[in-house]
Design an enzyme around this catalytic site. Structure first.
Site, short mmCIF file in Angstrom:
data_model
loop_
_atom_site.label_atom_id
_atom_site.label_comp_id
_atom_site.label_asym_id
_atom_site.label_seq_id
_atom_site.Cartn_x
_atom_site.Cartn_y
_atom_site.Cartn_z
N VAL A 1 0.82 -1.22 0.00
CA VAL A 1 0.00 0.00 0.00
C VAL A 1 0.85 1.27 0.00
O VAL A 1 0.31 2.37 -0.10
CB VAL A 1 -0.97 0.04 1.21
CG1 VAL A 1 -1.99 -1.05 1.12
CG2 VAL A 1 -0.20 -0.02 2.53
N PRO B 1 2.04 11.02 -4.21
CA PRO B 1 1.68 10.84 -5.62
C PRO B 1 2.12 9.49 -6.14
O PRO B 1 3.15 8.95 -5.74
CB PRO B 1 2.43 11.98 -6.31
CG PRO B 1 3.60 12.26 -5.42
CD PRO B 1 3.10 12.02 -4.02
N THR C 1 10.86 -9.47 3.89
CA THR C 1 10.68 -10.70 3.12
C THR C 1 10.71 -10.39 1.62
O THR C 1 10.51 -9.25 1.20
CB THR C 1 9.36 -11.40 3.46
OG1 THR C 1 8.26 -10.55 3.09
CG2 THR C 1 9.28 -11.72 4.94
N LYS D 1 13.33 -2.00 10.19
CA LYS D 1 12.40 -2.96 9.58
C LYS D 1 12.57 -4.28 10.33
O LYS D 1 13.58 -4.97 10.16
CB LYS D 1 12.73 -3.14 8.10
CG LYS D 1 11.85 -4.15 7.37
CD LYS D 1 10.63 -3.49 6.80
CE LYS D 1 9.85 -4.46 5.90
NZ LYS D 1 8.68 -3.81 5.29
N ALA E 1 5.71 -5.23 8.47
CA ALA E 1 5.60 -6.12 7.32
C ALA E 1 4.12 -6.42 7.13
O ALA E 1 3.46 -6.96 8.00
CB ALA E 1 6.38 -7.41 7.57
N THR F 1 6.71 1.63 2.52
CA THR F 1 8.12 2.02 2.39
C THR F 1 8.25 3.46 1.91
O THR F 1 9.05 4.24 2.45
CB THR F 1 8.84 1.06 1.42
OG1 THR F 1 8.79 -0.27 1.95
CG2 THR F 1 10.29 1.48 1.24
N GLY G 1 -1.06 6.00 0.35
CA GLY G 1 0.27 5.64 -0.14
C GLY G 1 0.51 5.89 -1.61
O GLY G 1 1.66 5.98 -2.04
N SER G 2 -0.56 6.01 -2.40
CA SER G 2 -0.40 6.27 -3.84
C SER G 2 -1.65 6.99 -4.34
O SER G 2 -2.70 6.39 -4.51
CB SER G 2 -0.20 4.95 -4.61
OG SER G 2 -0.06 5.20 -6.00
#
Length: 237
Positions: free
Chosen positions: A26, A213, A54, A50, A124, A29, A184-185
């Site tokens: 999502v 963005p 994985t 972190k 995670a 990071t 997140g985006s």
């Protein structure tokens, strides 16, 4: 490249900030990198941790490498790294590896906190994904730091409202503080669904800190660090 920032007043973040998501992929990071970039722009020192990474082979940069590239944060630490792109416990079983105990994660965060103004802990998957064979989650790690706060990263599209509200409810049940939400985006050309979702999220008691963005990961580190303060409304402690 512009996001769709919301909280311009500037939410003050504590020393330990846990970044979780409503789901996997999502934008945790990128959000962690943006938080680090903004805090550093305010003059704070930042470390990123972190607990378990994985889906990344030895020698690859992984999430911590991406944060180091985008935010320019030198202190980026992994607790464990697993090759298979699965939940940590499942991947560890298949690779016959032992995962660090909750106490190990707590000790690492405490150590980083002694020499940095802020420690950002990137989870995670979602809030209740298990980090070890004892069933401890990122929520349990956050609970080990009573003054910590959680930033929840969510999607912009259909389904995000239910997932976001469920995550906020899970935090509240555990007595954990939600510092804010981050989309997140955020699409370049948002449709009615995205715009309605943003309006709904902005009315919640938990502040909407901003929206990153889409394709922000394609920016250079310098471009990312310059733009991040326009995306997120946060301050250091």
């Amino acid at each position: 490249m512009k996001g769709a920032g919301v909280s311009r007043g500037g939410v003050r973040l504590p020393g330990v900030v846990v970044v979780t998501g409503t789901d996997t992929d999502v934008g945790k990071t990128l959000t962690t990198a943006a938080l680090a970039a903004v805090l550093q722009a305010h003059g704070a020192t930042v470390a990123v941790y972190k607990p378990v990474q994985t889906g990344v082979a030895a020698g690859e940069g992984g999430d911590m490498g991406e944060i180091r590239r985008l935010a320019g944060t030198n202190e980026c630490v992994e607790g464990a790294r697993l090759l298979l792109p699965m939940a940590p416990v499942a991947a560890a079983v298949r690779e016959s590896k032992a995962l660090p105990a909750l106490a190990d994660h707590v000790a690492t965060v405490q150590s980083l906190a002694t020499s940095h103004d802020h420690v950002l802990v990137e989870g995670a998957g979602g809030l209740l994904v298990e980090l070890d064979q004892d069933g401890n989650t990122i929520a349990d790690l956050a609970s080990a730091f009573p003054s910590s706060a959680v930033v929840v990263v969510c999607r912009s599209g259909l389904g995000t409202l239910n997932h976001t509200l469920l995550t906020l409810e899970a935090l509240a049940v555990r007595g954990l503080s939600a510092a804010g939400l981050v989309v997140g985006s955020w699409p370049r050309d948002p449709g009615e669904v995205e715009l309605d979702n943003k309006e709904y999220l902005s009315r919640l008691a938990t502040p909407l800190l901003g929206c990153l963005p889409e394709q922000a990961s394609l920016l250079s580190g310098e471009q990312f660090r310059t733009a991040a303060p326009e995306w997120l409304g946060i301050r250091g402690r």
